[in-house]
Design an enzyme around this catalytic site. Sequence first.
Site, short mmCIF file in Angstrom:
data_model
loop_
_atom_site.label_atom_id
_atom_site.label_comp_id
_atom_site.label_asym_id
_atom_site.label_seq_id
_atom_site.Cartn_x
_atom_site.Cartn_y
_atom_site.Cartn_z
N GLU A 24 55.10 -7.85 29.59
CA GLU A 24 56.12 -7.65 28.56
C GLU A 24 57.34 -8.54 28.78
O GLU A 24 57.98 -8.98 27.83
CB GLU A 24 56.55 -6.18 28.49
CG GLU A 24 55.49 -5.25 27.88
CD GLU A 24 54.46 -4.76 28.88
OE1 GLU A 24 54.51 -5.19 30.06
OE2 GLU A 24 53.60 -3.94 28.49
N PHE A 69 53.48 11.91 29.61
CA PHE A 69 52.87 10.70 30.15
C PHE A 69 53.48 9.46 29.49
O PHE A 69 53.56 9.37 28.28
CB PHE A 69 51.35 10.72 29.91
CG PHE A 69 50.66 9.48 30.40
CD1 PHE A 69 50.68 9.13 31.75
CD2 PHE A 69 50.00 8.64 29.51
CE1 PHE A 69 50.07 7.97 32.19
CE2 PHE A 69 49.39 7.47 29.95
CZ PHE A 69 49.42 7.14 31.29
N GLN A 70 53.91 8.54 30.29
CA GLN A 70 54.55 7.28 29.85
C GLN A 70 55.79 7.50 28.99
O GLN A 70 56.06 6.74 28.08
CB GLN A 70 53.53 6.39 29.13
CG GLN A 70 52.45 5.91 30.08
CD GLN A 70 51.61 4.77 29.53
OE1 GLN A 70 51.36 4.70 28.34
NE2 GLN A 70 51.17 3.89 30.43
N LYS A 110 55.17 8.12 18.63
CA LYS A 110 53.81 7.87 18.16
C LYS A 110 53.49 8.65 16.88
O LYS A 110 52.83 8.12 15.99
CB LYS A 110 52.82 8.23 19.26
CG LYS A 110 51.40 7.76 18.96
CD LYS A 110 50.48 7.93 20.17
CE LYS A 110 49.10 7.38 19.85
NZ LYS A 110 48.18 7.55 21.00
N MET A 154 69.08 -22.56 45.17
CA MET A 154 70.47 -22.19 44.93
C MET A 154 70.97 -21.20 45.99
O MET A 154 72.11 -21.27 46.43
CB MET A 154 70.66 -21.61 43.53
CG MET A 154 72.10 -21.45 43.11
SD MET A 154 73.02 -22.98 43.20
CE MET A 154 72.92 -23.55 41.51
C1 LIG Z 1 65.47 -12.25 38.83
C2 LIG Z 1 66.40 -12.94 39.76
N1 LIG Z 1 66.37 -12.65 41.07
C3 LIG Z 1 67.20 -13.28 41.92
C4 LIG Z 1 68.09 -14.22 41.47
C5 LIG Z 1 69.05 -14.91 42.44
N2 LIG Z 1 68.75 -16.37 42.50
C6 LIG Z 1 69.47 -17.25 41.79
S1 LIG Z 1 68.91 -18.81 41.97
C7 LIG Z 1 67.73 -18.32 43.05
C8 LIG Z 1 66.80 -19.32 43.68
C9 LIG Z 1 65.88 -19.92 42.69
O1 LIG Z 1 64.93 -20.71 43.39
P1 LIG Z 1 64.01 -21.67 42.57
O2 LIG Z 1 63.38 -20.96 41.43
O3 LIG Z 1 63.05 -22.32 43.51
O4 LIG Z 1 64.99 -22.74 41.95
P2 LIG Z 1 65.95 -23.78 42.72
O5 LIG Z 1 67.27 -23.15 42.91
O6 LIG Z 1 65.29 -24.12 44.01
O7 LIG Z 1 66.02 -24.94 41.78
C10 LIG Z 1 67.78 -16.94 43.25
C11 LIG Z 1 66.89 -16.19 44.14
C12 LIG Z 1 68.10 -14.47 40.08
N3 LIG Z 1 68.94 -15.33 39.52
N4 LIG Z 1 67.24 -13.84 39.25
#
Ligand SMILES: Cc1ncc(C[n+]2csc(CCOP(=O)(O)OP(=O)(O)O)c2C)c(N)n1
Lengths: 170, 574
Positions: free
Chosen positions: B61, B123-124, B173, B485
């Site tokens: 989803e 349920f659900q 539903k 990041m």
């Molecule tokens: C759902 C979610 N979980 C955690 C984060 C925190 N977060 C921000 S950037 C990042 C790293 C992303 O790594 P990647 O997808 O390899 O991209 P890069 O920064 O290496 O380009 C994280 C864990 C987020 N933004 N979204």
Amino acid sequence: MKRIITTTVINQSGVLNRVTGLLMKRQFNIESISVGHTEQPGMSKMTFVVNVEDKEKLEQLLKQLQKQIDVIKVNDITDKAVVMRELALIKVVTPPSVRNEIYSIVEPFRATVVDMSKNVTTFQVTGDPEKIEAFIDLVKPYGIKELTRTGVSAFVRETQKPYTAQLSIL
Amino acid sequence: MNASLTEATDLKLKGSGADILIQSLKQQGVEMVFGYPGGAVLPIYDALHRNPIKHILARHEQGAIHAAEGYARVSGKTGVVIATSGPGATNLVTGIADAMLDSLPLVIFTGQVATTVIGTDAFQEADILGITQPITKHNYQVKNIEDFPRIIKEAFHIASTGRPGPVVVDIPKDISNELFLNNSMEDEEINLPGYQPTTKPNYLQIQKAVKALSNAKKPLILAGAGVLTAKASTELKEFVERYQIPVTNTLLGLGSIAGNHNLFLGMAGMHGTYTANTAICECDVLMNIGARFDDRLTGNLAHFAPNAKVIHIDIDPAEIGKNVPTAIPIVADAKEALLELLKQNFEKPDTVEWLKTLSENSMNFPLQYKADKLRGILPQQAIELIHRLTKGDAVVTTDVGQHQMWAAQYYSFNHPNNWVTSGGLGTMGFGFPAAIGAQLAKPDAKVISIVGDAGFQMTMQELSLLQELRLPVKIVIINNRCLGMVRQWQETFYEERYSQSLIPVQPDFVKLAEAYDIQGYKVETMEEAEEVFAKAFNSNEPVLIDCRVTQLENVYPMVSPGTGLHEMIGVKGV
Ligand SMILES: Cc1ncc(C[n+]2csc(CCOP(=O)(O)OP(=O)(O)O)c2C)c(N)n1
């Protein structure tokens, strides 16, 4: 600063939750809230007393409320001439020995006795929150067994003083 | 109105609640829905079977809703999502919050347990109304079938007008099954007394803005996504060209003015250009059009635009004055406001000196990186290559992280509404499914999904959807083998303690693509990248490219959290 805000809302299920949820999400502190039907079918009025830090926060609050689809009207009536009422029910410990004394104290407040047992009297008092505070302070020394308050309900008076500071809602 | 639409409008609603839904969707002109079936929506899927609308069956989803967001972002139309009750609905929550923060028009239909058992932990059963109350523009639960047609109409109206946003309609539903008998009901006008967005600007405020702008010595325009939503790019261009006012963008506003326009200073904010951030610090009038002064843009508010008189044009009055004190508030649609400003034909400010200073800044402090053949591909180079090969005309979607910021910095857009990214919520897992939705909205466009190796893994099950639809989406994984990041922040603020950010293993992305019958490539040098990117971008098939980039590159310039825009780190002169 303490503000009194009234909102007219469409009486939809969940609307109370929506408004209080909004206040919670935006970190506003509600002191009291009261809700009830109005003269218009399908409309309710909420009155709440909130504590806000400053004018900007207040403006934000009013705008966020206004933004809700079910909220029709928002007014900050703090600086207007208003009629404000709250009702409190207070159970006070009243052994026969002090009963007369208490009665004479409560009389100026026009509090009424709504229930009574051997040692406890339940008073009903209405008025603005300050009056109720004052009443509570007076009976406290005798021992308050239980207390409940409705929250403030308020109206703007028909006749306003010539100048009232209004905060801008864009 | 086209023929099929007229036909649909003439149609009287009849059948079950589920039929009413499908008929109403057609009346609304919905071309496709994104969804996933389940128990509580079985009647709806059955009605869909009788009376088909194109249905995109995501594999999760979350994939469905991000695809709907991508669709909405590039088409400007309302994205429609259907999911079942309980887990189906809760799987949408991230996407709903994302659409709320980025003001995307979505109408989300969730199944719900029957009215007779709501509140019994059936349920659900999940209280999706309660859950989504703070992250929707509005939400409804259908309690009476008579209300259903009205609710659907209101939901589309609310989602797509004013400041757009997600609206959830929760459908028990039994309501889906119930026969709609009131088919003599007149087509009611929408009546929402509590919802009357202001679109036309106030004349007096426009006059004030005109006065401030014509007296300005260092005016600056900050253009946000509101310009894109209002489709006001042409007006923006005309305005800034006529009055010679420089423009900067928020992350989401990119594309509202062409990236190579001589008045464009680049993106502002945490990873904005030196020129743009300095312009904000120095300008004397700052006119914000359709941006919400988000903290990633402003940095420390105490140091934000310290010399500027602020004009803020926004369709949402609650955004004005929320973060930045505003001298001239203008509640309006961005296009209406710009048209009104253009009509004023006011005296042009003298900005020759100001523009000269800014262009010197751009020349002396451009975005830059140091390419080094021995180190392999730098991520910035990869983005520049994508830009060069697609000539700035592609639809680009990104995930969240370093690659997102590099894409924002180095992919310069020629056209509006080609940029799809998760700005407000910063949702990893957004980029790839959003690309599928964007491609569905613009079948002839070149859609490039620039993703990180980690974020891609959050929604990569949608490869199966790509396999099924054979859309020519190009996935470019900027693979630095880490949570880039997060790693950058740990390097900068936590003395290189890389706690849980260096993922030790990862799948073979090429094989993974192949498992879904999608062409996969791995590139490790710029020569390979040149060749493979060019080949891939010219193909009509989906392609996945595992682009290996140097691991330890950082996004610069950077405004550290808590500091002001004048305190950028990583700025280098040429
Ligand atoms: C759902 C979610 N979980 C955690 C984060 C925190 N977060 C921000 S950037 C990042 C790293 C992303 O790594 P990647 O997808 O390899 O991209 P890069 O920064 O290496 O380009 C994280 C864990 C987020 N933004 N979204």
